[in-house]
Design a protein around this motif. Structure first.
Motif, mmCIF file in Angstrom:
data_model
loop_
_atom_site.group_PDB
_atom_site.id
_atom_site.type_symbol
_atom_site.label_atom_id
_atom_site.label_comp_id
_atom_site.label_asym_id
_atom_site.label_seq_id
_atom_site.Cartn_x
_atom_site.Cartn_y
_atom_site.Cartn_z
ATOM 1 N N GLY A 11 52.458 46.855 45.965
ATOM 2 C CA GLY A 11 54.012 47.297 46.201
ATOM 3 C C GLY A 11 54.135 48.558 45.130
ATOM 4 O O GLY A 11 53.148 49.262 44.971
ATOM 5 N N PHE A 12 55.118 48.662 44.745
ATOM 6 C CA PHE A 12 55.650 49.584 43.747
ATOM 7 C C PHE A 12 55.360 48.924 42.251
ATOM 8 O O PHE A 12 56.175 49.248 41.544
ATOM 9 N N GLY A 13 54.033 48.818 42.313
ATOM 10 C CA GLY A 13 53.670 48.033 41.127
ATOM 11 C C GLY A 13 52.512 48.609 40.584
ATOM 12 O O GLY A 13 52.108 49.646 40.874
ATOM 13 N N ILE A 14 52.126 47.929 39.356
ATOM 14 C CA ILE A 14 51.051 48.720 38.700
ATOM 15 C C ILE A 14 49.669 48.667 39.665
ATOM 16 O O ILE A 14 49.404 47.377 40.214
ATOM 17 N N GLN A 15 49.099 49.858 39.935
ATOM 18 C CA GLN A 15 47.888 49.856 40.823
ATOM 19 C C GLN A 15 46.822 49.553 39.906
ATOM 20 O O GLN A 15 46.714 49.503 38.691
ATOM 21 N N PRO A 16 45.475 49.788 40.323
ATOM 22 C CA PRO A 16 44.259 49.528 39.745
ATOM 23 C C PRO A 16 44.573 50.666 38.502
ATOM 24 O O PRO A 16 44.634 51.862 38.707
ATOM 25 N N TRP A 17 44.078 50.027 37.331
ATOM 26 C CA TRP A 17 44.551 50.785 36.017
ATOM 27 C C TRP A 17 43.515 50.824 34.980
ATOM 28 O O TRP A 17 43.531 51.577 34.091
#
Ligand SMILES: Cc1cc2nc3c(=O)[nH]c(=O)nc-3n(C[C@H](O)[C@H](O)[C@H](O)COP(=O)(O)O)c2cc1C
Length: 438
Positions: A11-17
């Protein structure tokens, strides 16, 4: 030809970071730029849409706490996707954006109005993924003590869709006159209340805004259980399906066609796109090496925990998978969440240990799409020939960054185009018209 979509599963969440090519994701995931890049890249690659997951809760089933969730940024933090949509489409002209809305989070009037607003703001590129939410934790954020039973959620979603559809039709074609002389902005005889009073919702209507370019934004549906398929057959323009193997995919699509006909619709009215995570490489050997590395990593403690965490979530928050002995037989669980997703792990694996399932079974597989762009493009063509259509929805949650996206849009898409398998441009029409064009 077949269609391509991209599933933004976080979603509009933390992507691979934490990866080498993840840029500054830990700090800028909540800014629009990476999603603007994604959308314009996917348009260049001939994708019909990007599909944004959404879930509004901090998951705490696994291990009975939110510690794993928050340490890894899994499903939380996450922003509301709706305000992102008109920002995302700024550097593209045709690709659609489907945002998720849960029928327990958005009352129908709010949903219909927001989606029409987005349709205006994006010039006819808005779509909504109608979900029923998976866990008690979501329900508890929206006034419920616990979530409704699985099938009742779908009954509620049916009514929700009816009300939303009614509101989208509450302005007849031609209701907007915009005559400055008379004056008559809109003709009141063509704007109607819907007076809905049902089991779960009531709404008087009419909608207080004019129809958007699509009148009815594109509707998507993701649940693959029988009530999920029925909801899609009645209302959806596209459906996410789990692709396990060619035979299952073909049977699934045929089943959907029968259901569409039973609902008085044409089989071509709802595009069934199969979720798949391919493995691309510079060469076939490079892709095979990447795949070996992926398999090797499934045995890492962190990967094992990640899968157990995911299973706890899709059980609907009813089963804490940290409690089971990894070397005992796979527990037979249906749960109250994503039942079809849970079946991917359980069905046919009754004689395997939980460890074997966790390391060997994938909720979303690769369908053998492992290789160079040319190899994968050719295999995709073969699969679609056998299945009959309509396309693929790519999902690459562990690798989502700008480098990965380029592999798809600037490696795989040209290889698919060379074979005439995907669109090489868009007509200047709405999202739905592009989706239904073939
Ligand atoms: C690929 C996929 C994506 C989904 N996306 C969402 C989502 O974004 N938000 C959500 O609340 N539920 C989501 N769901 C849950 C479904 O909408 C549905 O409520 C759930 O899968 C239960 O349906 P089923 O038993 O028919 O599979 C998703 C399910 C699948 C399989």
């Amino acid at each position: 030809m077949f269609h391509l979509g991209w599933f933004l599963g976080q979603g509009f969440g933390i992507q691979p970071w934490r990866g080498t090519f993840d840029g500054n994701a830990a700090h800028d995931w909540m800014k629009p730029e990476r999603y603007v890049d994604l959308t314009s890249s996917l348009e260049r690659g001939g994708y019909d849409f990007v599909f944004i997951e959404d879930t509004a809760m901090v998951e705490d089933t696994y291990g009975g706490s939110a510690a794993f969730t928050l340490a890894h940024g899994e499903m939380a933090p996450k922003n509301d996707p709706l305000p992102l949509v008109p920002l995302m489409t700024q550097r593209s002209k045709h690709i659609g954006v489907i945002n998720t809305m849960s029928t327990i989070q958005y009352p129908p009037y709010l949903a219909a109005r927001l989606m029409t607003t987005l349709d205006h703001l994006t010039d006819g590129r808005a779509g909504v993924n109608v979900v029923t939410s998976v866990t008690h934790r979501v329900a508890q954020n929206f006034g419920y003590d616990e979530h409704l039973p699985h099938d009742e959620r779908y009954a509620m979603a049916e009514e929700w869709m009816d009300v939303v559809s009614g509101l989208w039709e509450s302005w007849e074609p031609g209701a907007v006159v915009a005559d400055t002389q008379t004056p008559m902005y809109a003709d009141a005889s063509k704007v109607h209340p819907i007076d809905h009073k049902g089991k779960y919702f009531s709404s008087r209507g009419p909608l207080n805004t004019i129809p958007g370019p699509q009148r009815r934004p594109v509707v998507a549906q993701a649940g693959n259980s029988i009530p999920g398929r029925e909801l899609a057959a009645a209302h959806a323009d596209t459906m996410l399906a789990m692709g396990r193997d060619v035979a299952q995919m073909k049977a699934f699509r045929e089943d959907m066609h029968e259901r569409l006909i039973a609902h008085g619709r044409k089989p071509t009215d709802c595009k069934v796109l199969f979720l798949v995570t391919p493995v691309l490489g510079e060469t076939d050997a490079h892709a095979a090496e990447r795949e070996r590395e992926r398999v090797r990593r499934t045995h890492d403690q962190e990967s094992i925990e990640m899968v157990l965490w995911g299973m706890s979530y899709i059980s609907g928050g009813t089963v804490d998978f940290s409690k089971f002995d990894l070397d005992a037989l796979m527990p037979d669980i249906v749960g109250n969440g994503e039942q079809s997703s849970m079946q991917q792990y359980v069905k046919g694996n009754e004689d395997k240990t939980l460890r074997e399932v966790v390391t060997g079974v994938r909720q979303i597989g690769d369908l053998g799409l492992i290789g160079s762009p040319d190899t994968v493009a050719s295999k995709m063509g073969d699969i679609m020939d056998e299945v009959g259509g309509d396309g693929f929805l790519f999902y690459d949650p562990l690798n989502l960054n700008r480098r990965t996206i380029a592999e798809y849009t600037d490696g795989l898409s040209p290889a698919l185009r060379k074979r005439g398998l995907i669109r090489d441009g868009f007509d200047d029409v709405t999202f739905r018209e592009n989706l239904l064009a073939f």
